[in-house]
Design an enzyme around this catalytic site. Structure first.
Site, PDB file in Angstrom:
ATOM      1  N   GLY A  13       7.810   9.703  31.769  1.00  0.00           N
ATOM      2  CA  GLY A  13       7.958   8.482  30.994  1.00  0.00           C
ATOM      3  C   GLY A  13       7.345   8.675  29.626  1.00  0.00           C
ATOM      4  O   GLY A  13       6.450   9.510  29.454  1.00  0.00           O
ATOM      5  N   GLN A  39       3.779   6.204  21.536  1.00  0.00           N
ATOM      6  CA  GLN A  39       3.266   7.572  21.708  1.00  0.00           C
ATOM      7  C   GLN A  39       3.852   8.536  20.683  1.00  0.00           C
ATOM      8  O   GLN A  39       3.298   9.611  20.460  1.00  0.00           O
ATOM      9  CB  GLN A  39       3.560   8.089  23.117  1.00  0.00           C
ATOM     10  CG  GLN A  39       2.782   7.357  24.208  1.00  0.00           C
ATOM     11  CD  GLN A  39       3.078   7.934  25.569  1.00  0.00           C
ATOM     12  OE1 GLN A  39       4.027   7.546  26.226  1.00  0.00           O
ATOM     13  NE2 GLN A  39       2.279   8.907  25.986  1.00  0.00           N
ATOM     14  N   CYS A  77      -1.384  11.145  31.432  1.00  0.00           N
ATOM     15  CA  CYS A  77      -0.622  10.640  30.294  1.00  0.00           C
ATOM     16  C   CYS A  77      -0.514  11.743  29.253  1.00  0.00           C
ATOM     17  O   CYS A  77      -1.496  12.443  28.990  1.00  0.00           O
ATOM     18  CB  CYS A  77      -1.339   9.429  29.704  1.00  0.00           C
ATOM     19  SG  CYS A  77      -0.537   8.740  28.254  1.00  0.00           S
ATOM     20  N   LEU A  78       0.670  11.863  28.644  1.00  0.00           N
ATOM     21  CA  LEU A  78       0.863  12.894  27.621  1.00  0.00           C
ATOM     22  C   LEU A  78      -0.059  12.652  26.426  1.00  0.00           C
ATOM     23  O   LEU A  78      -0.359  13.577  25.679  1.00  0.00           O
ATOM     24  CB  LEU A  78       2.323  12.901  27.153  1.00  0.00           C
ATOM     25  CG  LEU A  78       3.369  13.234  28.232  1.00  0.00           C
ATOM     26  CD1 LEU A  78       4.773  13.126  27.660  1.00  0.00           C
ATOM     27  CD2 LEU A  78       3.127  14.611  28.825  1.00  0.00           C
ATOM     28  N   HIS A 131       2.533   1.724  33.585  1.00  0.00           N
ATOM     29  CA  HIS A 131       1.825   2.596  32.646  1.00  0.00           C
ATOM     30  C   HIS A 131       2.513   2.546  31.264  1.00  0.00           C
ATOM     31  O   HIS A 131       1.853   2.407  30.234  1.00  0.00           O
ATOM     32  CB  HIS A 131       1.826   4.016  33.235  1.00  0.00           C
ATOM     33  CG  HIS A 131       1.217   5.068  32.366  1.00  0.00           C
ATOM     34  ND1 HIS A 131       0.099   5.786  32.747  1.00  0.00           N
ATOM     35  CD2 HIS A 131       1.581   5.555  31.156  1.00  0.00           C
ATOM     36  CE1 HIS A 131      -0.192   6.655  31.790  1.00  0.00           C
ATOM     37  NE2 HIS A 131       0.691   6.545  30.819  1.00  0.00           N
ATOM     38  N   GLU A 132       3.851   2.636  31.256  1.00  0.00           N
ATOM     39  CA  GLU A 132       4.591   2.618  29.979  1.00  0.00           C
ATOM     40  C   GLU A 132       4.515   1.240  29.326  1.00  0.00           C
ATOM     41  O   GLU A 132       4.375   1.132  28.101  1.00  0.00           O
ATOM     42  CB  GLU A 132       6.044   3.036  30.180  1.00  0.00           C
ATOM     43  CG  GLU A 132       6.269   4.417  30.798  1.00  0.00           C
ATOM     44  CD  GLU A 132       5.470   5.534  30.155  1.00  0.00           C
ATOM     45  OE1 GLU A 132       5.175   5.465  28.944  1.00  0.00           O
ATOM     46  OE2 GLU A 132       5.107   6.482  30.883  1.00  0.00           O
ATOM     47  N   HIS A 162       1.406   0.895  27.374  1.00  0.00           N
ATOM     48  CA  HIS A 162       1.444   1.556  26.054  1.00  0.00           C
ATOM     49  C   HIS A 162       1.951   0.586  24.981  1.00  0.00           C
ATOM     50  O   HIS A 162       1.497   0.624  23.841  1.00  0.00           O
ATOM     51  CB  HIS A 162       2.380   2.768  26.085  1.00  0.00           C
ATOM     52  CG  HIS A 162       1.742   4.028  26.587  1.00  0.00           C
ATOM     53  ND1 HIS A 162       0.642   4.595  25.987  1.00  0.00           N
ATOM     54  CD2 HIS A 162       2.068   4.852  27.618  1.00  0.00           C
ATOM     55  CE1 HIS A 162       0.317   5.715  26.631  1.00  0.00           C
ATOM     56  NE2 HIS A 162       1.154   5.888  27.627  1.00  0.00           N
TER      57      HIS A 162
HETATM   58 NI    NI Z   1       1.147   7.487  29.020  1.00  0.00          NI
END
Ligand code: NI
Length: 173
Positions: free
Chosen positions: A46, A51, A95-96, A137-138, A141
Site C-alpha cells: 500500500g 508518502q 511502513c515504507l 494504515h493508509e 497517512h
Molecule cells: Ni505506511
C-alpha cells in the site's frame, strides 16, 4: 523515468492532513500510476499520496500480489471514508516511510470504505485481516498519522532515537 521518492520519518510532510481531490484530472491519474510503480518497486502492499509528497486524499493498495507470484491487482481509492469499522485485531505493521522498524498495532478487524475510483465512480471496499489493517494504515497517512503514532510513547521514543542516530551516521558518510 525515475520513480518518485518515498518520504521517510521524520520528514514533516508526512504529518500534514491531506486535502480531498475535487477533480480527477490527468495529474491525478499520473500520480496514481506513479504510486503503483513505487509500491511494486519497493516492494509494498500500500502507498498513500503524502508518502510521495502530495497532500491529497488518495491511496493505492494491493495485498494479493507478491514478488514470487500472485496477480497484480492494484486498487486506487480517492477521497476514501470508513462507513464501518468492527472488531479488533493486532497486527505487526511496517511502513515504507518508517525504515527498519515494525511494531504491533491495534486496529479494527473488519472495515468498509467508500471511495471514488479513477473514473470517478463510487466504490465500496469491504476488507478484513491484513487488507483491513492496510486500509486503516493508509487512511492514517491521509491524516498525517504514522503507525508509530499508535504505539507506546516509550517504543516510539526508542525508535526515534535509533532513527536519528541512523540519519546522523548517513550524513557523515
Ligand atoms: Ni505506511
Amino acid at each position: 523515468m525515475a520513480l518518485r521518492e518515498v518520504l521517510q520519518f521524520p520528514d514533516p510532510r508526512l504529518k500534514r492532513v491531506s486535502e480531498p481531490i475535487s477533480e480527477i484530472t490527468d495529474v491525478i491519474r499520473d500520480l496514481a500510476r506513479d504510486m503503483c510503480d513505487v509500491m511494486y518497486d519497493e516492494p509494498g502492499i500500500g502507498l498513500a499520496a503524502p508518502q510521495v509528497g502530495e497532500a491529497l486524499r488518495l491511496f493505492v493498495i494491493d495485498t494479493e500480489w507478491s514478488e514470487d507470484g500472485g496477480e497484480r491487482e492494484p486498487k486506487v481509492l480517492i477521497n476514501p471514508e470508513f462507513t464501518r469499522r468492527e472488531g479488533s485485531i493486532t497486527w505487526e505493521e511496517g511502513c515504507l516511510s518508517v525504515p527498519d522498524y515494525t511494531a504491533d498495532v491495534d486496529r479494527a478487524a473488519s472495515v468498509t470504505i467508500r471511495a471514488l475510483d479513477l473514473e470517478g465512480q463510487e466504490i465500496i471496499e469491504e476488507a478484513e485481516g491484513l487488507r483491513a489493517v492496510c486500509m486503516q494504515h493508509e487512511m492514517d497517512h491521509l491524516d498525517g498519522i504514522l503507525f508509530i503514532d499508535r504505539i507506546s510513547r516509550l517504543k516510539r521514543g526508542l525508535y526515534t532515537k535509533k532513527r536519528k542516530k541512523q540519519l546522523a551516521a548517513e550524513a557523515k558518510e
